[in-house]
Design a protein around this motif. Structure first.
Motif, PDB file in Angstrom:
ATOM      1  N   LEU A 173       0.994  -1.260  -0.187  1.00 30.57           N
ATOM      2  CA  LEU A 173      -0.136   0.027  -0.054  1.00 30.57           C
ATOM      3  C   LEU A 173       0.935   1.207  -0.058  1.00 30.57           C
ATOM      4  O   LEU A 173       0.677   2.089  -0.662  1.00 30.57           O
ATOM      5  N   THR A 174       1.993   1.283   0.930  1.00 32.50           N
ATOM      6  CA  THR A 174       2.661   2.460   0.935  1.00 32.50           C
ATOM      7  C   THR A 174       3.421   2.722  -0.441  1.00 32.50           C
ATOM      8  O   THR A 174       3.985   3.874  -0.729  1.00 32.50           O
ATOM      9  N   GLU A 175       3.756   1.433  -0.973  1.00 38.28           N
ATOM     10  CA  GLU A 175       4.341   1.747  -2.372  1.00 38.28           C
ATOM     11  C   GLU A 175       3.557   1.744  -3.665  1.00 38.28           C
ATOM     12  O   GLU A 175       3.769   1.849  -4.948  1.00 38.28           O
ATOM     13  N   GLY A 176       2.170   2.189  -3.406  1.00 36.33           N
ATOM     14  CA  GLY A 176       1.244   2.698  -4.415  1.00 36.33           C
ATOM     15  C   GLY A 176       0.422   1.148  -5.186  1.00 36.33           C
ATOM     16  O   GLY A 176      -0.066   1.476  -5.962  1.00 36.33           O
ATOM     17  N   GLN A 177       0.496  -0.038  -4.513  1.00 34.28           N
ATOM     18  CA  GLN A 177       0.266  -1.185  -5.123  1.00 34.28           C
ATOM     19  C   GLN A 177      -0.967  -1.519  -4.240  1.00 34.28           C
ATOM     20  O   GLN A 177      -1.348  -1.052  -3.176  1.00 34.28           O
ATOM     21  N   THR A 178      -1.429  -2.635  -4.600  1.00 29.49           N
ATOM     22  CA  THR A 178      -2.582  -3.219  -4.094  1.00 29.49           C
ATOM     23  C   THR A 178      -2.382  -4.472  -3.494  1.00 29.49           C
ATOM     24  O   THR A 178      -1.268  -5.272  -3.743  1.00 29.49           O
ATOM     25  N   TRP A 179      -2.953  -5.307  -2.417  1.00 27.27           N
ATOM     26  CA  TRP A 179      -2.601  -6.574  -1.849  1.00 27.27           C
ATOM     27  C   TRP A 179      -3.913  -7.139  -1.575  1.00 27.27           C
ATOM     28  O   TRP A 179      -4.762  -6.624  -0.730  1.00 27.27           O
ATOM     29  N   PHE A 180      -4.332  -8.080  -2.266  1.00 25.07           N
ATOM     30  CA  PHE A 180      -5.666  -8.853  -1.834  1.00 25.07           C
ATOM     31  C   PHE A 180      -5.216 -10.402  -1.531  1.00 25.07           C
ATOM     32  O   PHE A 180      -4.167 -11.223  -1.960  1.00 25.07           O
ATOM     33  N   ALA A 181      -5.932 -10.879  -0.412  1.00 28.14           N
ATOM     34  CA  ALA A 181      -5.794 -12.331  -0.338  1.00 28.14           C
ATOM     35  C   ALA A 181      -5.549 -13.205  -1.300  1.00 28.14           C
ATOM     36  O   ALA A 181      -6.324 -13.139  -2.291  1.00 28.14           O
ATOM     37  N   PRO A 182      -4.352 -13.612  -1.241  1.00 26.82           N
ATOM     38  CA  PRO A 182      -3.997 -14.530  -2.496  1.00 26.82           C
ATOM     39  C   PRO A 182      -5.032 -15.742  -2.958  1.00 26.82           C
ATOM     40  O   PRO A 182      -5.315 -15.854  -3.973  1.00 26.82           O
ATOM     41  N   ASP A 183      -5.756 -16.395  -1.916  1.00 29.89           N
ATOM     42  CA  ASP A 183      -6.624 -17.735  -2.290  1.00 29.89           C
ATOM     43  C   ASP A 183      -7.898 -16.818  -2.924  1.00 29.89           C
ATOM     44  O   ASP A 183      -8.569 -17.445  -3.869  1.00 29.89           O
ATOM     45  N   LEU A 184      -8.272 -15.583  -2.500  1.00 29.27           N
ATOM     46  CA  LEU A 184      -9.373 -14.875  -3.025  1.00 29.27           C
ATOM     47  C   LEU A 184      -8.862 -14.715  -4.232  1.00 29.27           C
ATOM     48  O   LEU A 184     -10.204 -14.603  -5.237  1.00 29.27           O
ATOM     49  N   LEU A 185      -7.911 -14.037  -4.646  1.00 29.48           N
ATOM     50  CA  LEU A 185      -7.652 -13.808  -5.860  1.00 29.48           C
ATOM     51  C   LEU A 185      -7.643 -14.699  -6.831  1.00 29.48           C
ATOM     52  O   LEU A 185      -7.988 -14.559  -8.156  1.00 29.48           O
ATOM     53  N   SER A 186      -6.985 -15.919  -6.769  1.00 36.68           N
ATOM     54  CA  SER A 186      -7.242 -17.361  -7.189  1.00 36.68           C
ATOM     55  C   SER A 186      -8.559 -17.418  -7.529  1.00 36.68           C
ATOM     56  O   SER A 186      -9.031 -17.971  -8.633  1.00 36.68           O
ATOM     57  N   LYS A 187      -9.654 -17.269  -6.722  1.00 34.70           N
ATOM     58  CA  LYS A 187     -11.026 -17.685  -6.824  1.00 34.70           C
ATOM     59  C   LYS A 187     -11.462 -16.642  -7.937  1.00 34.70           C
ATOM     60  O   LYS A 187     -12.410 -17.354  -8.772  1.00 34.70           O
ATOM     61  N   ALA A 188     -11.270 -15.281  -7.685  1.00 35.07           N
ATOM     62  CA  ALA A 188     -11.418 -14.344  -8.769  1.00 35.07           C
ATOM     63  C   ALA A 188     -11.263 -14.584 -10.186  1.00 35.07           C
ATOM     64  O   ALA A 188     -12.132 -14.742 -10.957  1.00 35.07           O
ATOM     65  N   LEU A 189     -10.015 -15.370 -10.348  1.00 38.03           N
ATOM     66  CA  LEU A 189      -9.496 -15.538 -11.717  1.00 38.03           C
ATOM     67  C   LEU A 189     -10.500 -16.808 -12.115  1.00 38.03           C
ATOM     68  O   LEU A 189     -10.858 -16.922 -13.207  1.00 38.03           O
ATOM     69  N   GLU A 190     -10.592 -17.784 -11.356  1.00 38.55           N
ATOM     70  CA  GLU A 190     -11.348 -19.062 -11.404  1.00 38.55           C
ATOM     71  C   GLU A 190     -12.613 -18.879 -11.989  1.00 38.55           C
ATOM     72  O   GLU A 190     -13.351 -19.296 -13.063  1.00 38.55           O
ATOM     73  N   LEU A 191     -13.225 -17.963 -11.170  1.00 34.24           N
ATOM     74  CA  LEU A 191     -14.579 -17.644 -11.604  1.00 34.24           C
ATOM     75  C   LEU A 191     -14.728 -16.865 -12.595  1.00 34.24           C
ATOM     76  O   LEU A 191     -15.557 -17.114 -13.552  1.00 34.24           O
ATOM     77  N   ALA A 192     -13.876 -15.946 -13.245  1.00 30.54           N
ATOM     78  CA  ALA A 192     -13.977 -15.215 -14.645  1.00 30.54           C
ATOM     79  C   ALA A 192     -13.673 -16.422 -15.579  1.00 30.54           C
ATOM     80  O   ALA A 192     -14.235 -16.150 -16.871  1.00 30.54           O
ATOM     81  N   ALA A 249      -7.091  -9.634 -13.599  1.00 25.73           N
ATOM     82  CA  ALA A 249      -7.158 -10.850 -13.424  1.00 25.73           C
ATOM     83  C   ALA A 249      -8.565 -11.343 -14.148  1.00 25.73           C
ATOM     84  O   ALA A 249      -8.561 -12.314 -15.095  1.00 25.73           O
ATOM     85  N   ILE A 250      -9.617 -10.514 -14.047  1.00 21.99           N
ATOM     86  CA  ILE A 250     -10.961 -10.845 -14.640  1.00 21.99           C
ATOM     87  C   ILE A 250     -10.538 -10.347 -15.931  1.00 21.99           C
ATOM     88  O   ILE A 250     -11.283 -11.066 -16.859  1.00 21.99           O
ATOM     89  N   MET A 251     -10.262  -9.325 -16.158  1.00 24.50           N
ATOM     90  CA  MET A 251      -9.904  -8.776 -17.697  1.00 24.50           C
ATOM     91  C   MET A 251      -9.403  -9.611 -18.463  1.00 24.50           C
ATOM     92  O   MET A 251     -10.023  -9.921 -19.786  1.00 24.50           O
ATOM     93  N   LEU A 252      -8.254 -10.215 -18.237  1.00 25.47           N
ATOM     94  CA  LEU A 252      -7.311 -10.998 -18.848  1.00 25.47           C
ATOM     95  C   LEU A 252      -7.779 -12.468 -18.943  1.00 25.47           C
ATOM     96  O   LEU A 252      -6.883 -13.290 -19.785  1.00 25.47           O
ATOM     97  N   SER A 253      -8.677 -12.932 -18.164  1.00 28.38           N
ATOM     98  CA  SER A 253      -8.824 -14.418 -18.019  1.00 28.38           C
ATOM     99  C   SER A 253      -9.300 -15.136 -19.204  1.00 28.38           C
ATOM    100  O   SER A 253      -8.608 -16.339 -19.382  1.00 28.38           O
ATOM    101  N   GLY A 254      -9.787 -14.493 -20.030  1.00 31.90           N
ATOM    102  CA  GLY A 254     -10.200 -15.074 -21.439  1.00 31.90           C
ATOM    103  C   GLY A 254      -9.127 -14.753 -22.537  1.00 31.90           C
ATOM    104  O   GLY A 254      -9.203 -15.298 -23.792  1.00 31.90           O
ATOM    105  N   ALA A 255      -7.925 -14.086 -22.063  1.00 30.59           N
ATOM    106  CA  ALA A 255      -6.926 -13.951 -23.043  1.00 30.59           C
ATOM    107  C   ALA A 255      -5.827 -15.003 -23.163  1.00 30.59           C
ATOM    108  O   ALA A 255      -4.795 -14.889 -23.777  1.00 30.59           O
TER     109      ALA A 255
END
Length: 209
Positions: free
Chosen positions: A115-134, A202-208
């Motif tokens: 966050l201090t470096e201007g990045q984001t951080w989401f729980a890795p397991d949920l990020l993986s689930k978001a990708l799988e959902l897409a 992850a969602i945008m590029l899941s189909g690419a």
């Protein structure tokens, strides 16, 4: 560093204090009015909001930020029981992080560094689930191949690696570059694709693939 804590849970506040208290100054906020007052003192402070104890205040805060741009704070959301649907909903309001309230100190420090470096951080397991959902719902994905056309070859490599759920460290090792370089490429990817975080990417590029 000053960290704002929006919470009405003593156990969460104690957990945060154990994680950061020796290194950072914590300010406990109980209402959005208190937050507006504190935020006026300095812009772009980091706010960690405990959604499990102050959902209404957080909802009002995110609505204010989306509609008026105030208060100017970087928001990370802690949930006692993190859920994919909640993470995706909150991402639309520009939160920068979503995680388990009681995750280990080492994860808190990793999240804060991002966050201090201007990045984001989401729980890795949920990020993986978001990708799988897409992937399972391609009709919901914004994943046209031409989304990558404006990216350089290296930016495309980084973007596709992120869409697979890889961390910056893993990408750096895989591509033989530094984590700082990965972050630079990722920032440019976000700008070119007009998105804000890894979840959207992850969602945008899941189909690419």
């Amino acid at each position: 560093m000053d960290i704002l804590i929006l919470s009405r849970s003593y156990s969460f506040e104690r957990h945060i204090n154990d994680a950061f208290g020796d290194e950072h100054t914590l300010h406990i906020i109980h209402s959005r009015e208190d937050l507006h007052t504190r935020a006026r003192e300095k812009e772009n402070q980091i706010l960690l909001a405990h959604i499990s104890s102050c959902k209404e205040s957080l909802t009002n805060l995110l609505t204010d930020q989306k509609q008026t741009g105030e208060p100017k704070v970087i928001v990370g959301v802690a949930a006692d029981k993190p859920e994919l649907r909640e993470m995706l909903t909150l991402s639309q309001y520009g939160i920068r992080s979503y995680f388990n309230s009681y995750m280990a100190d080492i994860h808190y420090h990793t999240m804060l560094r991002h966050l201090t470096e201007g990045q984001t951080w989401f729980a890795p397991d949920l990020l993986s689930k978001a990708l799988e959902l897409a992937r399972l719902n391609p009709a919901q994905s914004m994943a046209p191949q031409h989304a990558l056309d404006d990216l350089t070859s290296r930016e495309r490599d980084v973007a596709m690696a992120v869409s697979k759920g890889m961390s910056n460290k893993q990408i750096a090792t895989d591509l033989g570059i530094s984590e700082r370089t990965v972050k630079t490429h990722l920032t440019r990817v976000f700008e070119k694709l007009n998105i804000k975080d890894r979840v959207a990417l992850a969602i945008m590029l899941s189909g690419a693939h």
